[in-house]
Design a protein around this motif. Structure first.
Motif, PDB file in Angstrom:
ATOM      1  N   GLN A 426       0.827  -1.212   0.000  1.00 51.86           N
ATOM      2  CA  GLN A 426       0.000   0.000   0.000  1.00 51.86           C
ATOM      3  C   GLN A 426       0.856   1.255   0.000  1.00 51.86           C
ATOM      4  N   ASN A 427       1.778   1.314   0.940  1.00 55.08           N
ATOM      5  CA  ASN A 427       2.664   2.465   1.043  1.00 55.08           C
ATOM      6  C   ASN A 427       4.068   1.955   1.279  1.00 55.08           C
ATOM      7  N   ILE A 497     -11.405  -4.740 -11.720  1.00 52.91           N
ATOM      8  CA  ILE A 497     -11.040  -3.573 -12.520  1.00 52.91           C
ATOM      9  C   ILE A 497     -12.269  -2.901 -13.095  1.00 52.91           C
ATOM     10  N   VAL A 501     -15.022  -0.643  -9.158  1.00 57.71           N
ATOM     11  CA  VAL A 501     -14.193   0.302  -8.420  1.00 57.71           C
ATOM     12  C   VAL A 501     -14.369   1.706  -8.951  1.00 57.71           C
ATOM     13  N   LEU A 502     -14.411   1.820 -10.277  1.00 52.52           N
ATOM     14  CA  LEU A 502     -14.577   3.142 -10.855  1.00 52.52           C
ATOM     15  C   LEU A 502     -15.927   3.717 -10.448  1.00 52.52           C
ATOM     16  N   MET A 505     -15.716   4.944  -6.958  1.00 54.11           N
ATOM     17  CA  MET A 505     -14.970   6.195  -6.868  1.00 54.11           C
ATOM     18  C   MET A 505     -15.888   7.363  -7.186  1.00 54.11           C
ATOM     19  N   ASP A 506     -16.667   7.206  -8.251  1.00 58.16           N
ATOM     20  CA  ASP A 506     -17.553   8.292  -8.640  1.00 58.16           C
ATOM     21  C   ASP A 506     -18.569   8.564  -7.553  1.00 58.16           C
ATOM     22  N   THR A 509     -16.972  10.354  -4.513  1.00 56.09           N
ATOM     23  CA  THR A 509     -16.358  11.664  -4.646  1.00 56.09           C
ATOM     24  C   THR A 509     -17.292  12.704  -5.253  1.00 56.09           C
ATOM     25  N   GLY A 513     -20.251  19.696  -2.847  1.00 52.24           N
ATOM     26  CA  GLY A 513     -19.439  20.495  -1.929  1.00 52.24           C
ATOM     27  C   GLY A 513     -18.142  19.836  -1.554  1.00 52.24           C
ATOM     28  N   GLY A 514     -18.136  18.522  -1.521  1.00 48.71           N
ATOM     29  CA  GLY A 514     -16.903  17.815  -1.214  1.00 48.71           C
ATOM     30  C   GLY A 514     -16.601  17.780   0.273  1.00 48.71           C
ATOM     31  N   ASP A 515     -17.333  18.591   1.042  1.00 51.09           N
ATOM     32  CA  ASP A 515     -17.062  18.640   2.472  1.00 51.09           C
ATOM     33  C   ASP A 515     -17.963  17.668   3.221  1.00 51.09           C
ATOM     34  N   HIS A 517     -17.960  14.544   3.489  1.00 50.89           N
ATOM     35  CA  HIS A 517     -17.419  13.336   4.121  1.00 50.89           C
ATOM     36  C   HIS A 517     -17.275  13.535   5.609  1.00 50.89           C
ATOM     37  N   THR A 518     -17.731  12.566   6.324  1.00 51.15           N
ATOM     38  CA  THR A 518     -17.539  12.623   7.764  1.00 51.15           C
ATOM     39  C   THR A 518     -16.301  11.819   8.115  1.00 51.15           C
ATOM     40  N   ASP A 519     -15.840  11.985   9.315  1.00 50.69           N
ATOM     41  CA  ASP A 519     -14.669  11.219   9.756  1.00 50.69           C
ATOM     42  C   ASP A 519     -14.990   9.738   9.753  1.00 50.69           C
ATOM     43  N   PRO A 520     -14.011   8.914   9.413  1.00 44.89           N
ATOM     44  CA  PRO A 520     -14.293   7.481   9.389  1.00 44.89           C
ATOM     45  C   PRO A 520     -14.478   6.937  10.802  1.00 44.89           C
TER      46      PRO A 520
END
Lengths: 520, 155
Positions: A426-427, A497, A501-502, A505-506, A509, A513-515, A517-520
């Motif tokens: 992942q990272n 694929i 997943v796509l 994502m849509d 996101t 407003g994009g704002d 989302h609440t904290d997980p």
């Protein structure tokens, strides 16, 4: 097939009496003493207990009638709930583990508990209590089949009942495992019971000094022996008949003498393979293999232990199993630089110095009682062990960059060798503490989405050269990108694929407003 | 390497100052109540020490912070005592948030939080961005993540 799976399936009718009796026992066990305690009449208690049973039974009937589940590709659907209704759809593609558990009573009644796990989530995504065992197996098989068909349409043969056996625990391995097990719960039980039991012990019967000490010693030995025997027994009934087999793209693990566990793990969801050993296992040539997927939450992993693990086997057999799961090359590790060893030696010597210093301070401030027989400089000779300890610590550190995997190793008392495929990373993270920077050393972590990461260490190469760490970090990233665009891995991940997943994502996101989302 | 907006340094120093002040006041009150010493002086000393130590730390923390949007990953660098450098491939990004705390809003700042399925994924918060930059970053990362997804899944 008698146990066909499809739409509108119900739990087994035996679930009603089983579930109501189960809760009735628990509630009665607490409730009856409480009833006597608050001074209820015996008849009142009996009446209440009977009433409770009737109420629980009625509730479970309602639960049973409401509980419907469908295997309707591409989802698994559950409708449930007596008062508040719930409908849940789990995409089959997302299901990671299908676990079947049966205890002794359930086996006798032919019942089984089925649990479906997807990545993430605090608890099992679906928990079926209870279904008929053959039905549970059919469900497991069918889910596996539908998943694979969804990923490679038209290519998958009909599911087979028996897979290819990859690994079976040999009697000698089970024996060694049992002998090496120790159940600390007995000690806990005694510690818990002691305050209640102690006043009743006829202390005055216990003779003074030499004989008394002997009795205490015998009791202690008996307790340790009991813990050992219990540990061996628990291990025996847990791992008896351990078998790991392969059904197409899934691994199946079965084990247990009285309670049977039967779980499936998709091979392409394996995040990390961990070889674990300790000095004794190394001398005897044994090792433990843990198979990490992203299915279980850390809480579950902690409470239920790692289900997907080969508890103990000869090293060559473990390596052969690893070889069949993944195409790893023979493991040859890069050693950490020598200055890391020097650093450990100094660190351990400083630890001894700190202990001595602390004792000196205590001595000066309060005076250590003569009776303890300890003087402040007593631990000092431990410093002589520091070079050895530093060397041993350093000797068991290492990492390797293979063609498809990164491998890291650390630990002496419990040594973990972690094998991570590049395409699962992942990272890639490097960390340098202020002390490491003096030595130009760094840690490199290849982080995966494993569920055990809160408890187990993630794959880290410790105390490698700082420059090397930077290079390796970039290399890991490059190989991850290369692996993801290679045809083989593309094929492996094909089911996920594009489509799902796509879309997801849509969905996530495009919230206004994009704002939002609440904290997980 | 992109640095954070310098205003975040002021936010951090302000937070440290408030923290130091609260601790100083607690010390002052406790000492006055229970010890035969000058509480006010001791509290002041505690405040001054914490203010200097934490303030210096925040300056270095600001200096250590940096990030970069590379061709196929986000690169982050941070940490005063423990220097941490993270590579987050776009493919692995689960979702991206922008956040504005009340203090952020006063100073006209925003943060971007990048989530991956990794066990340390939620660590990746980029603080101290101008709101436009934060929104832009979120959109860029979202776009790159979707594009990256064509190559593989997130778990």
């Amino acid at each position: 097939m008698r146990f066909s799976v499809g739409v509108g399936m119900k739990l087994h009718p035996f679930s009603i009496p089983y579930r109501s009796l189960e809760r009735w026992f628990v509630l009665s066990a607490g409730g009856v003493p409480l009833g006597f305690f608050i001074g209820l009449h015996g008849f009142a208690i009996v009446a209440l207990v009977v009433l409770l049973l009737v109420a629980l039974f009625a509730w479970e009937v309602a639960y049973y009638r409401r509980f419907v589940y469908d295997l309707a590709p591409p989802v698994f659907k559950i409708k449930s709930g007596v008062i508040s209704r719930r409908e849940r759809e789990i995409p089959l593609r997302r299901i990671q583990n299908v676990d079947i558990n049966r205890n002794l009573v359930q086996r006798f009644l032919g019942l089984a508990v089925v649990r479906l796990e997807t990545a993430g989530g605090e608890i099992s995504e679906a928990h079926l209590r209870f279904v008929a065992f053959p039905h549970a197996k059919a469900l497991q098989r069918e889910i596996r089949h539908l998943k694979q068909e969804g990923e490679h349409p038209g290519e998958v043969p009909q599911p087979q009942r028996s897979g290819e056996v990859l690994f079976e625990l040999e009697p000698i391995e089970l024996l060694v495992l049992c002998l090496a097990s120790f159940d600390a719960r007995i000690l806990g039980l005694i510690a818990f019971a002691l305050p209640f039991v102690a006043p009743g012990v006829p202390w005055e019967w216990i003779p003074p000094a030499p004989m008394g000490a002997l009795i205490v010693a015998i009791v202690a030995v008996l307790i340790v022996l009991a813990s050992w025997v219990t540990g061996a027994f628990v291990t025996y009934i847990t791992y008896h008949g351990f078998r790991l087999s392969r059904h197409g793209e899934d691994l199946q693990i079965e084990r247990g003498l009285l309670s049977r566990y039967d779980g499936s793990v998709p091979i392409d969801k394996i995040q990390t393979l961990t070889l674990q050993d300790n000095p004794l296992k190394r001398v005897l040539g044994y090792a433990t293999l843990k198979i990490e997927t992203a299915g279980y939450s850390p809480q579950q992993a902690a409470s239920e232990g790692v289900q997907s693990a080969v508890p103990l086997a000869r090293l060559d057999r473990v390596m052969r199993l690893v070889g069949t799961l993944d195409d790893i090359e023979p493991i040859t590790l890069e050693q950490a630089p020598r200055r890391a060893r020097t650093r450990y030696m100094i660190r351990y010597a400083l630890a001894v110095l700190a202990l001595v210093g602390a004792l000196l301070v205590v001595d000066l401030a309060y005076g250590i009682p003569e009776a303890t027989g300890v003087t402040w400089y007593h631990p000092a000779p431990l410093a002589l062990l520091a070079p050895l300890a530093g060397h041993v610590r350093w000797k068991h550190l290492g990492y390797a960059m293979q063609e498809n995997h990164v491998i890291t190793r650390s630990g002496y008392w419990s040594r973990h060798t972690k094998i991570v495929p590049y395409y699962r990373i992942q990272n890639a993270i490097t960390t340098e503490t202020i002390l490491q920077r003096r030595w130009d050393l760094a840690n490199l972590t290849a982080d995966t989405a494993g569920s055990l990461s809160l408890h187990a260490r993630s794959a880290s190469a410790l105390d490698i050269d700082a420059q090397t760490a930077q290079t390796v970090r970039e290399t890991i990233h490059d190989r991850l990108q290369a692996a993801l665009s290679s045809e083989e891995v593309k094929d492996l991940l094909a089911g996920e694929i594009g489509r799902s997943v796509l879309d997801e994502m849509d969905e996530t996101t495009s919230s206004p407003g994009g704002d939002a989302h609440t904290d997980p | 390497m992109e640095t954070l907006n310098p205003r975040i340094r002021s936010v951090w120093i302000l937070k440290s100052t408030v923290f130091a002040a609260i601790l100083g006041i607690i010390v002052a009150v406790l000492v006055d109540a229970f010890l035969p010493l000058q509480g006010g002086v001791l509290g002041g000393v505690v405040f001054a020490f914490l203010f200097l130590a934490l303030g210096t730390y925040q300056v270095f923390r600001y200096r250590a912070w940096g990030f970069e949007i590379r061709e196929d990953c986000v690169y982050l660098e941070r940490g005063v005592f423990t220097r941490v450098k993270t590579l987050m491939p776009f493919v692995r990004i689960q979702h991206v948030d922008t956040r504005r705390s009340p203090l952020d809003r006063v100073f006209g700042l925003a943060s971007v939080v990048v989530y991956t399925a990794g066990s340390r994924g939620a660590d990746a918060m980029i603080p101290g961005l101008l709101p436009d930059r934060a929104t832009g970053l979120r959109e860029t990362l979202k776009g790159l993540a979707v594009e990256g997804r064509a190559k593989g899944d997130a778990v």
